[in-house]
Motif scaffolding. Structure first.
Motif, mmCIF file in Angstrom:
data_model
loop_
_atom_site.group_PDB
_atom_site.id
_atom_site.type_symbol
_atom_site.label_atom_id
_atom_site.label_comp_id
_atom_site.label_asym_id
_atom_site.label_seq_id
_atom_site.Cartn_x
_atom_site.Cartn_y
_atom_site.Cartn_z
ATOM 1 N N LEU A 109 36.172 131.902 50.377
ATOM 2 C CA LEU A 109 36.565 130.698 49.644
ATOM 3 C C LEU A 109 35.399 129.813 49.216
ATOM 4 N N VAL A 110 34.181 130.150 49.648
ATOM 5 C CA VAL A 110 33.004 129.374 49.242
ATOM 6 C C VAL A 110 32.895 129.411 47.716
ATOM 7 N N GLY A 111 32.755 128.234 47.129
ATOM 8 C CA GLY A 111 32.636 128.138 45.687
ATOM 9 C C GLY A 111 33.967 128.174 44.952
ATOM 10 N N ILE A 112 35.058 128.375 45.682
ATOM 11 C CA ILE A 112 36.388 128.423 45.072
ATOM 12 C C ILE A 112 37.230 127.249 45.564
ATOM 13 N N LEU A 113 37.379 127.149 46.873
ATOM 14 C CA LEU A 113 38.099 126.017 47.458
ATOM 15 C C LEU A 113 37.158 124.818 47.470
ATOM 16 N N PRO A 114 37.601 123.659 46.980
ATOM 17 C CA PRO A 114 36.709 122.490 46.997
ATOM 18 C C PRO A 114 36.121 122.259 48.399
ATOM 19 N N GLU A 115 34.876 121.844 48.425
ATOM 20 C CA GLU A 115 34.098 121.722 49.656
ATOM 21 C C GLU A 115 34.795 120.909 50.738
ATOM 22 N N VAL A 116 35.447 119.817 50.385
ATOM 23 C CA VAL A 116 36.098 118.977 51.383
ATOM 24 C C VAL A 116 37.202 119.757 52.115
ATOM 25 N N TYR A 117 37.919 120.610 51.397
ATOM 26 C CA TYR A 117 38.980 121.414 52.007
ATOM 27 C C TYR A 117 38.389 122.564 52.815
ATOM 28 N N LEU A 118 37.310 123.143 52.322
ATOM 29 C CA LEU A 118 36.656 124.233 53.046
ATOM 30 C C LEU A 118 36.061 123.725 54.361
ATOM 31 N N ALA A 119 35.427 122.568 54.318
ATOM 32 C CA ALA A 119 34.862 121.980 55.536
ATOM 33 C C ALA A 119 35.978 121.652 56.528
#
Length: 132
Positions: free
Chosen positions: A67-77
């Motif tokens: 999901l890196v680069g696909i899911l916005p960073e705030v949601y990935l974190a």
């Protein structure tokens, strides 16, 4: 996963369903650890019917790199907090400092969930991550 992939969520910032083919390609290109017996399958075809072991592997090993680069960073974190905490808690020998880290991560995951995904989205499973 249903939040990220469900067409009913297509107007939300966290919706990545339109990238399911790309995510599935990333998934199938991953070389899983030897401890994982079931190889990744085409997520585009089977994400609603994953086996428990596949869900566990997704949570622990696959989701973040896929999901890196696909899911916005705030949601990935945010998701990474859950992933790391569960990884720690599944360990055979958990040091007190690791247990405290897992507790902080789960606390952060729980406290941020409704802010990110909306009020009323916290189901029982999310509430069960709450340490307090």
């Amino acid at each position: 996963m249903s939040k990220w992939f469900s067409p009913t969520e297509s107007n939300k910032a966290y919706f990545v369903g339109k990238h399911l083919k790309k995510i599935s390609t990333h998934l199938q290109n991953i070389q899983p650890p030897t401890s994982i017996e079931r190889l990744p399958r085409d997520l585009e075809k089977i994400y609603k019917n994953l086996k428990a072991t596949e869900l566990q592997a997704w949570l622990l090993f696959y989701a973040v790199p896929c999901l890196v680069g696909i899911l916005p960073e705030v949601y990935l974190a945010h998701f990474s907090c859950l992933s790391e905490a569960v990884y720690i808690l599944l360990g055979d020998h958990i040091m007190p400092s690791s247990l405290q880290r897992a507790e902080r991560l789960l606390d952060q995951f729980y406290s941020s969930f409704s802010k990110l995904y909306g009020e009323g989205c916290c189901g029982l499973n999310v509430h069960n991550t709450c340490v307090n």
